[in-house]
Design an enzyme around this catalytic site. Structure first.
Site, PDB file in Angstrom:
ATOM      1  N   ARG A  56       0.865  -1.173   0.000  1.00  0.00           N
ATOM      2  CA  ARG A  56       0.000   0.000   0.000  1.00  0.00           C
ATOM      3  C   ARG A  56       0.898   1.217   0.000  1.00  0.00           C
ATOM      4  O   ARG A  56       1.521   1.563   1.013  1.00  0.00           O
ATOM      5  CB  ARG A  56      -0.910  -0.019   1.233  1.00  0.00           C
ATOM      6  CG  ARG A  56      -1.796   1.218   1.401  1.00  0.00           C
ATOM      7  CD  ARG A  56      -2.757   1.402   0.243  1.00  0.00           C
ATOM      8  NE  ARG A  56      -3.694   2.485   0.521  1.00  0.00           N
ATOM      9  CZ  ARG A  56      -4.321   3.176  -0.412  1.00  0.00           C
ATOM     10  NH1 ARG A  56      -4.102   2.926  -1.691  1.00  0.00           N
ATOM     11  NH2 ARG A  56      -5.182   4.121  -0.082  1.00  0.00           N
ATOM     12  N   GLU A  90      -4.776  -7.165  -7.513  1.00  0.00           N
ATOM     13  CA  GLU A  90      -3.456  -7.717  -7.820  1.00  0.00           C
ATOM     14  C   GLU A  90      -3.200  -8.987  -7.018  1.00  0.00           C
ATOM     15  O   GLU A  90      -2.572  -9.932  -7.512  1.00  0.00           O
ATOM     16  CB  GLU A  90      -2.374  -6.685  -7.518  1.00  0.00           C
ATOM     17  CG  GLU A  90      -2.271  -5.596  -8.559  1.00  0.00           C
ATOM     18  CD  GLU A  90      -1.129  -4.654  -8.283  1.00  0.00           C
ATOM     19  OE1 GLU A  90      -0.474  -4.242  -9.246  1.00  0.00           O
ATOM     20  OE2 GLU A  90      -0.877  -4.335  -7.104  1.00  0.00           O
TER      21      GLU A  90
END
Length: 205
Positions: free
Chosen positions: A16, A81
């Protein structure tokens, strides 16, 4: 499972960005560079390209580091993903090493509202759960979290950051060596098979 070492990137790093890019991740990438390990992170990707373009980069890699932090599931991009990583692992085309940065494996594997990771996950799920296809995607996210977390991973608990980075690089090198050995064995037996085929004498009638 044999993953070709000739792939463009040896390691794909998924994280992130806003939470890790300029601190912990920079230490990891510096360490990988010092050990001559090629890697890819999405800061090198051109902005404005869709997810499919970045997924190609995962397919070009032999190893993926899924770096889980409390804010990881805020991003639909991250979760999609992860689903792609699971698919490639299931196909024998990728090795994934889960990295748990200030979260536990259990918090990630079975997200609940009792912790920040779980609350962020279900907040995203609520935002996207407007159609049946979106609800199917949430199911895929949960399956990917469980599957990836079942792999042997590394946790930042009870480690200094420098020690944790060292462990990550050591594990990447170990996995890379295993891939190289598998590929060498595959090449060896492939050559043996070719020789046997060339020397095979068909019975005469």
């Amino acid at each position: 499972m044999a993953v070709s070492p000739s792939k463009v990137h040896q390691v794909f790093l998924k994280f992130r960005g806003e939470q890790l890019r300029y601190n912990f991740l920079s230490h990891v990438t510096d360490a990988l560079e010092r050990h001559g390990i090629k890697f890819f992170i999405d800061k090198y990707e051109q902005r404005g390209k869709d997810l499919k373009h970045l997924l190609v980069r995962i397919e070009e890699s032999s190893i993926a580091l899924a770096i889980f932090s409390s804010r990881y599931p805020e991003s639909r991009w991250c979760m999609d993903e992860l689903v792609m990583m699971k698919k490639l692992v299931d196909q024998g085309k990728l090795r994934v090493i889960p990295i748990f940065y200030k979260v536990t494996a259990e918090e990630v594997k079975k997200p609940t509202r009792d912790n920040e990771f779980g609350r962020n996950f279900w907040r995203l799920a609520e935002l996207v759960s407007t159609t049946s296809s979106s609800r199917d995607q949430i199911k895929h996210w949960l399956e990917a979290l469980e599957s990836i977390c079942d792999k042997m991973g590394l946790s930042s608990e009870e480690s200094s950051e420098s020690d944790f980075v060292y462990k990550i690089v050591k594990e990447v090198k170990t996995v890379k060596e295993a891939i190289d050995i598998e590929e060498e064995e595959k090449s060896f037996w492939g050559e043996i098979l070719k020789i046997k085929v060339r020397n095979f004498q068909f019975p005469t009638t």
